[in-house]
Design a protein around this motif. Sequence first.
Motif, mmCIF file in Angstrom:
data_model
loop_
_atom_site.group_PDB
_atom_site.id
_atom_site.type_symbol
_atom_site.label_atom_id
_atom_site.label_comp_id
_atom_site.label_asym_id
_atom_site.label_seq_id
_atom_site.Cartn_x
_atom_site.Cartn_y
_atom_site.Cartn_z
ATOM 1 N N LEU A 66 0.977 -1.479 -0.260
ATOM 2 C CA LEU A 66 0.182 0.033 0.327
ATOM 3 C C LEU A 66 0.243 1.311 -0.101
ATOM 4 N N PHE A 67 2.138 1.094 0.839
ATOM 5 C CA PHE A 67 3.342 1.766 0.584
ATOM 6 C C PHE A 67 3.185 2.573 -0.212
ATOM 7 N N VAL A 68 4.458 1.358 -0.369
ATOM 8 C CA VAL A 68 5.969 1.929 -0.430
ATOM 9 C C VAL A 68 5.446 2.254 -2.368
ATOM 10 N N PRO A 69 4.565 1.596 -3.413
ATOM 11 C CA PRO A 69 3.740 2.417 -5.003
ATOM 12 C C PRO A 69 3.953 4.066 -4.361
ATOM 13 N N ASP A 70 3.130 4.637 -3.683
ATOM 14 C CA ASP A 70 2.532 5.733 -3.781
ATOM 15 C C ASP A 70 3.592 6.493 -3.414
ATOM 16 N N TYR A 71 4.452 5.712 -2.423
ATOM 17 C CA TYR A 71 5.584 6.493 -2.473
ATOM 18 C C TYR A 71 6.649 6.735 -3.409
ATOM 19 N N ILE A 72 6.501 5.680 -3.803
ATOM 20 C CA ILE A 72 7.171 5.697 -5.046
ATOM 21 C C ILE A 72 7.490 7.594 -6.464
ATOM 22 N N LEU A 73 6.070 7.423 -6.254
ATOM 23 C CA LEU A 73 5.203 8.500 -7.222
ATOM 24 C C LEU A 73 6.078 9.523 -6.802
ATOM 25 N N THR A 74 5.767 10.064 -5.613
ATOM 26 C CA THR A 74 6.238 10.900 -4.738
ATOM 27 C C THR A 74 7.366 11.129 -4.495
ATOM 28 N N CYS A 75 8.387 10.240 -4.772
ATOM 29 C CA CYS A 75 9.488 10.230 -5.477
ATOM 30 C C CYS A 75 9.816 10.507 -7.083
ATOM 31 N N VAL A 76 9.116 9.834 -7.727
ATOM 32 C CA VAL A 76 9.156 10.719 -9.380
ATOM 33 C C VAL A 76 8.974 12.623 -9.174
ATOM 34 N N VAL A 77 7.929 12.795 -8.432
ATOM 35 C CA VAL A 77 7.389 14.723 -8.622
ATOM 36 C C VAL A 77 8.374 14.865 -8.196
ATOM 37 N N ALA A 78 9.168 14.737 -7.232
ATOM 38 C CA ALA A 78 10.062 15.119 -6.063
ATOM 39 C C ALA A 78 11.169 16.020 -6.808
ATOM 40 N N MET A 79 12.012 14.620 -8.154
ATOM 41 C CA MET A 79 12.752 14.459 -8.646
ATOM 42 C C MET A 79 12.749 15.502 -10.049
ATOM 43 N N ILE A 80 11.783 15.429 -10.836
ATOM 44 C CA ILE A 80 11.048 16.033 -11.444
ATOM 45 C C ILE A 80 10.867 17.741 -10.669
ATOM 46 N N ARG A 81 10.236 18.088 -9.632
ATOM 47 C CA ARG A 81 10.163 18.791 -9.627
ATOM 48 C C ARG A 81 11.017 20.147 -8.073
ATOM 49 N N ARG A 82 12.442 18.821 -7.770
ATOM 50 C CA ARG A 82 13.646 18.671 -7.419
ATOM 51 C C ARG A 82 13.497 19.778 -6.161
ATOM 52 N N ARG A 83 12.469 18.756 -5.441
ATOM 53 C CA ARG A 83 12.410 19.578 -4.424
ATOM 54 C C ARG A 83 12.047 18.149 -3.299
ATOM 55 N N PRO A 84 13.616 17.852 -2.309
ATOM 56 C CA PRO A 84 13.804 17.496 -1.789
ATOM 57 C C PRO A 84 12.566 16.582 -0.341
ATOM 58 N N SER A 85 12.800 17.960 0.268
ATOM 59 C CA SER A 85 10.958 18.273 0.773
ATOM 60 C C SER A 85 10.257 17.009 0.904
ATOM 61 N N TYR A 86 9.592 16.839 -0.503
ATOM 62 C CA TYR A 86 8.753 15.980 -0.479
ATOM 63 C C TYR A 86 8.594 14.604 0.157
ATOM 64 N N LEU A 87 9.981 14.026 -0.011
ATOM 65 C CA LEU A 87 10.700 12.871 0.553
ATOM 66 C C LEU A 87 9.968 12.853 1.855
ATOM 67 N N PHE A 88 10.706 13.963 2.294
ATOM 68 C CA PHE A 88 9.894 13.800 4.485
ATOM 69 C C PHE A 88 8.483 14.515 4.037
ATOM 70 N N TYR A 89 7.846 14.596 3.381
ATOM 71 C CA TYR A 89 6.036 15.139 3.838
ATOM 72 C C TYR A 89 5.424 14.090 3.332
ATOM 73 N N GLY A 90 6.351 13.098 1.865
ATOM 74 C CA GLY A 90 5.061 12.006 1.344
ATOM 75 C C GLY A 90 5.484 10.895 1.809
ATOM 76 N N LEU A 91 5.629 11.043 3.637
ATOM 77 C CA LEU A 91 5.598 9.471 4.149
ATOM 78 C C LEU A 91 4.311 9.868 5.524
ATOM 79 N N PHE A 92 3.536 11.480 4.470
ATOM 80 C CA PHE A 92 2.512 11.692 5.293
ATOM 81 C C PHE A 92 1.503 11.418 4.753
ATOM 82 N N TYR A 93 1.435 11.480 3.345
ATOM 83 C CA TYR A 93 0.605 11.630 2.506
ATOM 84 C C TYR A 93 -0.629 10.518 2.564
ATOM 85 N N LEU A 94 -0.428 9.469 3.020
ATOM 86 C CA LEU A 94 -1.650 8.499 3.000
ATOM 87 C C LEU A 94 -2.537 8.957 3.970
ATOM 88 N N PRO A 95 -2.412 9.412 5.533
ATOM 89 C CA PRO A 95 -3.439 10.022 6.227
ATOM 90 C C PRO A 95 -4.112 10.740 5.741
#
Length: 513
Positions: A448-477
């Motif tokens: 449930l978590f990993v595929p969703d978080y991989i999409l977060t990493c892709v967007v963080a890469m495109i937007r070049r915002r590493p902070s998304y890697l942290f905030y992405g941990l809390f997207y599920l709620p």
Amino acid sequence: MRTARFIGSWLAGLLSLATAALLFMLWLRFVLGSGNDTPVAFLLIIGVGLNLMVWSLIGLIRLIDEWIHKLLGRDPFGSRRELPRRAKARIRDEDKRVTFAARSRSGARRARRTPTPVLNPDTGEFEIPKVNTDPETISLAVIIPAHNEEPVIDGAIRSALRLFDRWDIYVVSDSSSDATAEIAAQTGVNVLELLTNRGKAGAIEAVIQEFDLIDNYDGVVILDADTELDENYVKGVRDQLRDPTVAAVAGFVVAEWKPQQRTVIGRLIAAYRDRLYWLMQYMLRFGQTWRFTSVTFIVPGFASTYRTSVLKHLDINPEGLVIEDFNMTFEVHHKKLGRISMRPDTKAYSQDPFTLSDYKSQVRRWSLGFWQTVRRHGIWPSLFWFSLFFYILEIVLVAALLLLTALIFVFVLPPALFGEEVLVVEWYAAGYAAVTSVLPLSTVAVGLFVPDYILTCVVAMIRRRPSYLFYGLFYLPLRLLDSYLMLITIPQAWTTKSDGRWKSPTRMPVKTP
């Protein structure tokens, strides 16, 4: 300083890419080693979605199609369409006043310019087109409906003034109790004050009729009071309106990212929305707005453009709807007025909620508005509804399964936190054994978590915002909250009557260059 920032952004992108690649390899290894009995593919569908996968493929085909046409120097525009005739409704009550009416340099209101004659291949003669398709002469009016938007209205107007003349900008203050109308009048644009709160749709309808925008312009741009237009927005809109079959141009929303103005919760919401917008637009709506499909169900009201030849046939303000943009889009499809166009060159920046309470209210309003529109228009045979059916089917099933899976995760979590002692309760031990035999805790967590978080990493890469890697941990709620609100508003759409009135969320001033 600029060089350091450039290097830092690319390092952030590489870090996000490396994280995504590592997680994908670990997830693939987990899937291959889990056996055929583990429903990881089922959880992958919940996490990503079949619609996103299918429309991403169609979007890729559209990209190739447009690249080939560009390479060959061909114009991929279709044929013109006849629009049905319909009498224009008038607002009966007169509880409005023009606070300020801008004038052009000649002292008169802006008049629609005559389009350039084009060659009719059937007759061999030059004729005036039924709709203006000349980007040099397409006239556009800007409508900014606002209700108590004092903190942001000046910034939104200043943003529009970079691209439009002041006499082409029309602000309608929907019974604001603050200084919204006064601030707008000071900028020199046209201002209409409504003395009775009508809601956004009613305000749009009022300003169109008061200034007779349909007869004076080729198109109308509708902006939210917190929207900031990209410098290429007008060029992109006019280029898309070269196609006579285009009825409306959907704005390409970009989440405003000003973390210094937000709390941690506010940053989480903005980062989550930025990812959602990117996925929905590039991986869903880009394919849905291809010239061979045109099935998108939303022209976002934050920055959209409609031809006036189409706008006059829309029922902008029907009774019982909480928002207008879903309804206006359905109207275009239902009445076969043309197709919806969307490209990334019509960007505009939107301010997302700063608090969880405002976020909840906004999502509930959007969800309720969608279901109310589905209720109002019903089903009709079309490619639009064929696509919409599978979209609705998926979002309802995925929302229900996502909430159910979260409950299962909570149910099987106690032994991992408190040890085997909790299994002494007989009924819980029996339930735990039954559930984990089908969905082990590790499978639920990883699937449930990993595929969703991989999409977060892709967007963080495109937007070049590493902070998304942290905030992405809390997207599920937030996804769970979205799912809950979407499900509970389904019955409300058939039981709740809305008048379109809205309360502005907490705003921060829009700063334009």
